[in-house]
Design a protein around this motif. Structure first.
Motif, PDB file in Angstrom:
ATOM      1  N   ILE A  22     -10.030  12.011  -5.188  1.00  0.00           N
ATOM      2  CA  ILE A  22      -9.068  13.049  -5.555  1.00  0.00           C
ATOM      3  C   ILE A  22      -8.082  12.423  -6.528  1.00  0.00           C
ATOM      4  O   ILE A  22      -7.534  11.345  -6.270  1.00  0.00           O
ATOM      5  CB  ILE A  22      -8.297  13.590  -4.331  1.00  0.00           C
ATOM      6  CG1 ILE A  22      -9.241  14.321  -3.383  1.00  0.00           C
ATOM      7  CG2 ILE A  22      -7.143  14.502  -4.770  1.00  0.00           C
ATOM      8  CD1 ILE A  22      -8.602  14.735  -2.066  1.00  0.00           C
ATOM      9  N   LEU A  23      -7.862  13.101  -7.648  1.00  0.00           N
ATOM     10  CA  LEU A  23      -6.831  12.700  -8.602  1.00  0.00           C
ATOM     11  C   LEU A  23      -5.754  13.775  -8.577  1.00  0.00           C
ATOM     12  O   LEU A  23      -6.072  14.978  -8.633  1.00  0.00           O
ATOM     13  CB  LEU A  23      -7.401  12.592 -10.019  1.00  0.00           C
ATOM     14  CG  LEU A  23      -8.379  11.458 -10.217  1.00  0.00           C
ATOM     15  CD1 LEU A  23      -9.781  11.992 -10.262  1.00  0.00           C
ATOM     16  CD2 LEU A  23      -8.046  10.700 -11.466  1.00  0.00           C
ATOM     17  N   ARG A  24      -4.506  13.334  -8.515  1.00  0.00           N
ATOM     18  CA  ARG A  24      -3.402  14.283  -8.474  1.00  0.00           C
ATOM     19  C   ARG A  24      -2.255  13.780  -9.349  1.00  0.00           C
ATOM     20  O   ARG A  24      -1.851  12.623  -9.253  1.00  0.00           O
ATOM     21  CB  ARG A  24      -2.928  14.482  -7.040  1.00  0.00           C
ATOM     22  CG  ARG A  24      -1.932  15.609  -6.911  1.00  0.00           C
ATOM     23  CD  ARG A  24      -1.656  15.977  -5.486  1.00  0.00           C
ATOM     24  NE  ARG A  24      -1.095  14.821  -4.788  1.00  0.00           N
ATOM     25  CZ  ARG A  24      -1.046  14.707  -3.469  1.00  0.00           C
ATOM     26  NH1 ARG A  24      -1.536  15.642  -2.696  1.00  0.00           N
ATOM     27  NH2 ARG A  24      -0.499  13.654  -2.912  1.00  0.00           N
ATOM     28  N   SER A  25      -1.774  14.672 -10.192  1.00  0.00           N
ATOM     29  CA  SER A  25      -0.613  14.378 -11.024  1.00  0.00           C
ATOM     30  C   SER A  25       0.157  15.681 -11.204  1.00  0.00           C
ATOM     31  O   SER A  25      -0.299  16.585 -11.911  1.00  0.00           O
ATOM     32  CB  SER A  25      -1.042  13.826 -12.392  1.00  0.00           C
ATOM     33  OG  SER A  25       0.096  13.562 -13.187  1.00  0.00           O
ATOM     34  N   HIS A  28      -1.570  19.125 -11.375  1.00  0.00           N
ATOM     35  CA  HIS A  28      -2.988  18.887 -11.686  1.00  0.00           C
ATOM     36  C   HIS A  28      -3.694  18.229 -10.504  1.00  0.00           C
ATOM     37  O   HIS A  28      -3.177  17.300  -9.904  1.00  0.00           O
ATOM     38  CB  HIS A  28      -3.121  18.005 -12.933  1.00  0.00           C
ATOM     39  CG  HIS A  28      -2.515  18.620 -14.151  1.00  0.00           C
ATOM     40  ND1 HIS A  28      -3.095  19.653 -14.834  1.00  0.00           N
ATOM     41  CD2 HIS A  28      -1.357  18.347 -14.798  1.00  0.00           C
ATOM     42  CE1 HIS A  28      -2.338  19.996 -15.852  1.00  0.00           C
ATOM     43  NE2 HIS A  28      -1.259  19.214 -15.852  1.00  0.00           N
ATOM     44  N   TYR A  29      -4.889  18.723 -10.211  1.00  0.00           N
ATOM     45  CA  TYR A  29      -5.664  18.259  -9.062  1.00  0.00           C
ATOM     46  C   TYR A  29      -7.136  18.305  -9.445  1.00  0.00           C
ATOM     47  O   TYR A  29      -7.620  19.297  -9.999  1.00  0.00           O
ATOM     48  CB  TYR A  29      -5.399  19.191  -7.877  1.00  0.00           C
ATOM     49  CG  TYR A  29      -6.147  18.843  -6.608  1.00  0.00           C
ATOM     50  CD1 TYR A  29      -5.560  18.059  -5.634  1.00  0.00           C
ATOM     51  CD2 TYR A  29      -7.437  19.330  -6.381  1.00  0.00           C
ATOM     52  CE1 TYR A  29      -6.229  17.763  -4.447  1.00  0.00           C
ATOM     53  CE2 TYR A  29      -8.112  19.036  -5.206  1.00  0.00           C
ATOM     54  CZ  TYR A  29      -7.513  18.251  -4.245  1.00  0.00           C
ATOM     55  OH  TYR A  29      -8.172  17.954  -3.084  1.00  0.00           O
ATOM     56  N   LYS A  30      -7.856  17.219  -9.157  1.00  0.00           N
ATOM     57  CA  LYS A  30      -9.275  17.166  -9.487  1.00  0.00           C
ATOM     58  C   LYS A  30     -10.021  16.393  -8.410  1.00  0.00           C
ATOM     59  O   LYS A  30      -9.537  15.365  -7.932  1.00  0.00           O
ATOM     60  CB  LYS A  30      -9.469  16.476 -10.842  1.00  0.00           C
ATOM     61  CG  LYS A  30     -10.884  16.492 -11.353  1.00  0.00           C
ATOM     62  CD  LYS A  30     -10.940  15.917 -12.766  1.00  0.00           C
ATOM     63  CE  LYS A  30     -12.329  16.081 -13.344  1.00  0.00           C
ATOM     64  NZ  LYS A  30     -12.393  15.638 -14.728  1.00  0.00           N
ATOM     65  N   GLU A  31     -11.203  16.880  -8.036  1.00  0.00           N
ATOM     66  CA  GLU A  31     -12.063  16.204  -7.073  1.00  0.00           C
ATOM     67  C   GLU A  31     -13.326  15.731  -7.785  1.00  0.00           C
ATOM     68  O   GLU A  31     -13.887  16.452  -8.618  1.00  0.00           O
ATOM     69  CB  GLU A  31     -12.456  17.139  -5.928  1.00  0.00           C
ATOM     70  CG  GLU A  31     -11.300  17.541  -5.058  1.00  0.00           C
ATOM     71  CD  GLU A  31     -11.711  18.428  -3.894  1.00  0.00           C
ATOM     72  OE1 GLU A  31     -12.878  18.927  -3.881  1.00  0.00           O
ATOM     73  OE2 GLU A  31     -10.881  18.643  -2.998  1.00  0.00           O
ATOM     74  N   LEU A  32     -13.780  14.525  -7.429  1.00  0.00           N
ATOM     75  CA  LEU A  32     -15.003  13.951  -7.984  1.00  0.00           C
ATOM     76  C   LEU A  32     -15.823  13.383  -6.835  1.00  0.00           C
ATOM     77  O   LEU A  32     -15.264  12.880  -5.857  1.00  0.00           O
ATOM     78  CB  LEU A  32     -14.674  12.820  -8.964  1.00  0.00           C
ATOM     79  CG  LEU A  32     -13.739  13.148 -10.124  1.00  0.00           C
ATOM     80  CD1 LEU A  32     -13.269  11.867 -10.797  1.00  0.00           C
ATOM     81  CD2 LEU A  32     -14.430  14.057 -11.107  1.00  0.00           C
ATOM     82  N   SER A  55     -11.692   7.919 -14.990  1.00  0.00           N
ATOM     83  CA  SER A  55     -11.473   9.307 -15.401  1.00  0.00           C
ATOM     84  C   SER A  55     -10.100   9.525 -16.046  1.00  0.00           C
ATOM     85  O   SER A  55      -9.832  10.596 -16.575  1.00  0.00           O
ATOM     86  CB  SER A  55     -11.661  10.237 -14.212  1.00  0.00           C
ATOM     87  OG  SER A  55     -10.621  10.045 -13.289  1.00  0.00           O
ATOM     88  N   GLU A 123      -5.678  14.009   2.309  1.00  0.00           N
ATOM     89  CA  GLU A 123      -6.469  13.607   1.141  1.00  0.00           C
ATOM     90  C   GLU A 123      -7.583  12.636   1.520  1.00  0.00           C
ATOM     91  O   GLU A 123      -8.691  12.713   0.987  1.00  0.00           O
ATOM     92  CB  GLU A 123      -5.571  12.997   0.060  1.00  0.00           C
ATOM     93  CG  GLU A 123      -4.675  13.989  -0.641  1.00  0.00           C
ATOM     94  CD  GLU A 123      -3.367  14.269   0.107  1.00  0.00           C
ATOM     95  OE1 GLU A 123      -2.581  15.076  -0.384  1.00  0.00           O
ATOM     96  OE2 GLU A 123      -3.131  13.678   1.176  1.00  0.00           O
ATOM     97  N   CYS A 127     -11.536  13.276   0.966  1.00  0.00           N
ATOM     98  CA  CYS A 127     -12.396  12.316   0.264  1.00  0.00           C
ATOM     99  C   CYS A 127     -13.590  11.930   1.129  1.00  0.00           C
ATOM    100  O   CYS A 127     -14.711  11.787   0.621  1.00  0.00           O
ATOM    101  CB  CYS A 127     -11.607  11.076  -0.145  1.00  0.00           C
ATOM    102  SG  CYS A 127     -10.489  11.357  -1.527  1.00  0.00           S
TER     103      CYS A 127
END
Length: 157
Positions: A22-25, A28-32, A55, A123, A127
């Protein structure tokens, strides 16, 4: 500032495995995620970190990585991996992934925070779900070529 949450899983260890990120800023949130037909838990824990860092498009970004892997967190925070580089990773596993890690790690300002796994951390739990689900996608599992080559060499000796 970007927060990256990671987890890896392998059923059988070695066995089918996967990673979740999980990327979070800010908003903004993205799962890979991704899965492999034969790998280990430690490889997936490390690959999750690599995928997360790779990424990030802007070099020099401040990144905090949250991981439940003592293997990954201690290897970096206690600077063991930098000693392994000096010895050419003699007698160390996962050299291929550690080399990939070092390439993306040096692009950013990274710090690691260890979190206890399976401890209701939202989180980390997500994951884990991503990693386990990826490991079970039999039709799309990739081949962890360096691992399988090394594993086959050791069984032939």
């Amino acid at each position: 500032m970007i927060e990256i949450y990671t987890d890896g899983a392998a059923s059988g260890n070695p066995g089918p495995g996967g990673y979740g990120v999980i990327l979070r800023s800010g908003a903004h949130y993205k799962e890979l995620s991704g899965g492999f037909r034969m790998t280990t838990n430690n490889r997936m824990e490390l690959l999750a970190v690599i995928v997360g860092l790779a990424s990030i498009k802007k070099p020099g970004t401040q990144v905090t990585i949250y991981s439940d892997s003592k293997y990954v967190v201690d290897s970096v925070e206690k600077k063991w991996v930098f000693g392994w580089v000096k010895t050419g990773f003699k007698d160390k596993k996962n050299k291929d992934l550690w080399m990939r890690f070092l390439t993306v790690y040096k692009l950013h300002d990274v710090k690691f925070i260890w979190i206890k796994g399976h401890n209701s951390h939202p989180e980390n739990e997500r994951c884990d779900e991503l990693a386990v689900a990826a490991s079970k996608q039999k039709s799309t599992l990739e081949i962890d070529t360096p691992f399988e080559i090394e594993r086959n060499k050791s069984t032939l000796l």
